[in-house]
Structures are given as C-alpha cells and as structure tokens.
Design a protein around this motif. Structure first.
Motif, short mmCIF file in Angstrom:
data_model
loop_
_atom_site.label_atom_id
_atom_site.label_comp_id
_atom_site.label_asym_id
_atom_site.label_seq_id
_atom_site.Cartn_x
_atom_site.Cartn_y
_atom_site.Cartn_z
N SER A 16 27.13 69.33 42.47
CA SER A 16 27.65 70.69 42.67
C SER A 16 28.47 71.16 41.47
N VAL A 17 28.30 72.45 41.13
CA VAL A 17 29.12 73.04 40.06
C VAL A 17 30.23 73.84 40.73
N TRP A 18 31.46 73.44 40.46
CA TRP A 18 32.61 73.99 41.19
C TRP A 18 33.42 75.01 40.39
N ALA A 19 33.27 75.01 39.07
CA ALA A 19 34.18 75.83 38.26
C ALA A 19 33.44 76.42 37.07
N ALA A 20 33.87 77.64 36.68
CA ALA A 20 33.29 78.28 35.49
C ALA A 20 34.28 79.27 34.92
N LEU A 34 31.94 77.86 30.08
CA LEU A 34 32.46 76.52 30.34
C LEU A 34 32.31 76.25 31.84
N THR A 35 31.66 75.14 32.19
CA THR A 35 31.46 74.82 33.62
C THR A 35 31.97 73.42 33.93
N GLY A 36 32.42 73.23 35.16
CA GLY A 36 32.92 71.93 35.61
C GLY A 36 32.26 71.56 36.92
N SER A 37 31.99 70.26 37.09
CA SER A 37 31.17 69.83 38.22
C SER A 37 31.71 68.59 38.92
N LEU A 38 31.23 68.43 40.14
CA LEU A 38 31.48 67.22 40.92
C LEU A 38 30.94 65.98 40.20
#
Length: 316
Positions: A16-20, A34-38
């Motif tokens: 899952s991608v949780w942040a952008a 910029l993306t952040g993921s589980l």
C-alpha cells in the motif's frame, strides 16, 4: 477546474502507498513526486512520465508520512518505526535521523520558510517542532486536557494527533485528532488558541488555503465530511459530503479555487467550495486513496492508494 487522467503506475510500490507530496523544483531539476509505502521505501518520481528516479530504503516499518522542504533540496520520511529520516533529495544522503517514542510520529510538514519541521505527535497528544538548522527538538505544542475532576486515560487517547498543517504565513499550526477535534496553535508564542468543533471521527488530513484566504482551513474526516473553517474566528463556514466512506486526504489547489480529496470509497473527488459540491469524481484506483497532492505551481494532481498504484491528473 477540471481533472483529466494522465498516467497511472500500477505496482508503483510492493505494498500500500500511504503518503505523497511534491518536492519543489530547484534551479537544476523540475519538481518531483515523493511517495511513501507500507513496503518501507520512499520513492521519487519524475512529474509527467512518472519515471522512477530513485528508491530510498532505511526504514524498518511502513512509511506513514513524507514532507518536502520549501527549497526542494531536502525532504523527510516518517515511519511506524517512530523514526524521521531527513535526506538530501538529489543524493539520498542522510542529513538527520529524528527519534521519537513508539506511535508518536505521524504526519509532518515543513513550515513555509523551512526553519521548522512540525510532526504530529500521535499518542503524545501534541505537535513536536524540530529546528531544521540543528535538527533539535525545540518545542512541544500540547493539546490541553479536558477539564474535569480527573482526566481519564480514555480522554487523552482520543486526542491522538494524526495530522498537521501550517498556515501560509507560518504563524499558525493546526492539528487533527482521532476524536475529530481540530486544535489551533500560535507558533511564535507556543500557545494553544482554540479547538474547532464539528467532526466526530478521526481527522486524518487538513490544509490551509493559500493567501489571501489563509484563514480558511479545509479538513477531511472518517465521518465522510469535508469541512471548511475560519481558523481564526473558530467558525465552521461550510460542510460538504459526497464520499461513500472515510475521507482520508484533502489538498487545496495552488490558486485556492478548488480542493481535492481521497477516500476509502476508492475515489478522488474535486470540489468547488462556492458550489458546496463535488464537481468531478475520478475512479482510477481499486482500493482506498490515502493521499492527494496538488503540484506547487499548478497543473497536476497526484493520488496514491492501497492498490499500490500512483495516478497523475492534469488540472485545467
């Protein structure tokens, strides 16, 4: 404003991608997504092709938040491991590692001048302020406990701070809590000002409108509503509904004319606040949409989802 789908990258992350968020352009390169993921990674993407620039590792649990410095030179990622990693965007060199107690690092945002990183403090019921020159914690803005004979542990757990937003002038901070309360702080005086009432479920995302409407605060809640407040006057100006489930993310366009939301109903919606209504619904995702982000300077909106994908839209 109107959205048109530009590109979707399936399996952009392994989980899952949780942040952008968008990293502002510098003299030598365009803005980056910029993306952040589980999957414990942070990825940087070129703005239109969504070509992968780099994958950053270093967290040992899922990444819950990413933030970009206004200079575009540095960024930060926060993980369920309660570490904030500050890094150079172009080289990925680690600049600082900020540590916190378990479950005390959630959403974060650099102030407009770039001197302070504000971190939503989760179970600490506060916002933590870090100095970006020394990377030292210099202030804790605590949400006051409800007054009563003796505050129960239950009441403090409800003030779990999930989200944080700076006003465009950097003078105010807003935070959203698990119980739906929004708290406003005067940053210079490190003083709690007031609560904004109206939501009754978690507020996972909030954003101030750009100048000249910078008193306006947009909030997204699990109660399915998007609210607009006058953050100074404590007034609820408007409430909108339309999503079939939790509203997980909200962002405002750079011109302040429209807002976008992402929801666990798997859609991205574009809203016109003058009409108090959703003017467009995008159904590119197949699972809940954790983050929506307008590119500074306009023209693009990005969304990320539990379906592991990233979608990019043209805004006209």
């Amino acid at each position: 404003m109107k959205l048109a789908g530009l590109k979707t990258v399936e399996n952009a992350h392994d989980e899952s991608v949780w942040a952008a968020t968008w990293v502002p352009a510098t003299d030598t390169r365009p803005s980056l997504l910029l993306t952040g993921s589980l999957d414990e990674t942070v990825k940087l993407w070129r703005p239109d092709e969504l070509d992968l620039v780099r994958t950053n590792t270093g967290h040992c649990l899922g990444v819950v938040s990413v933030a970009a410095h206004p200079s575009g030179v540095i960024a930060a990622s926060a993980s369920l491991d309660s570490l904030v990693r500050v890094f150079d965007v172009d080289t990925n060199a680690t600049i600082a590692t900020l540590e916190a107690p378990p479950s005390e690092v959630w959403q974060m945002q650099f102030d407009p001048k770039g001197t302070t990183l504000a971190v939503a403090g989760g179970g600490s019921a506060s916002i933590k302020l870090w100095d970006t020159a020394t990377w030292r914690l210099f202030a804790t803005l605590s949400i006051p406990r409800p007054e009563g004979p003796k505050p129960s542990d239950k009441s403090s757990s409800k003030k779990f701070v999930l989200s944080v937003a700076w006003s465009p002038d950097g003078r105010r901070l807003a935070c959203g809590s698990m119980d739906g309360t929004i708290s406003i702080f005067d940053v210079a005086r490190a003083k709690f000002l007031h609560h904004l009432e109206g939501h009754y479920m978690p507020v996972r995302s909030l954003v101030f409108s750009p100048e000249p409407d910078s008193r306006k605060l947009y909030t997204a809640s699990d109660d399915g509503h998007v609210h607009m407040y006058d953050a100074e006057g404590k007034a609820l100006i408007g409430a909108m509904s339309g999503h079939a489930s939790w509203v997980l993310s909200v962002d405002v366009s750079p011109d302040g004319e429209a807002i976008a939301t992402g929801s666990s109903d798997k859609t991205v919606r574009l809203w016109d606040f003058k009409m108090r209504a959703a003017i467009q619904t995008m159904s590119t995702h197949t699972d809940q949409v954790w983050a929506v982000a307008f590119r500074p300077g306009g023209g693009r909106l990005a969304s990320v989802s539990d379906d592991k994908s990233i979608s990019l839209y043209h805004c006209s």
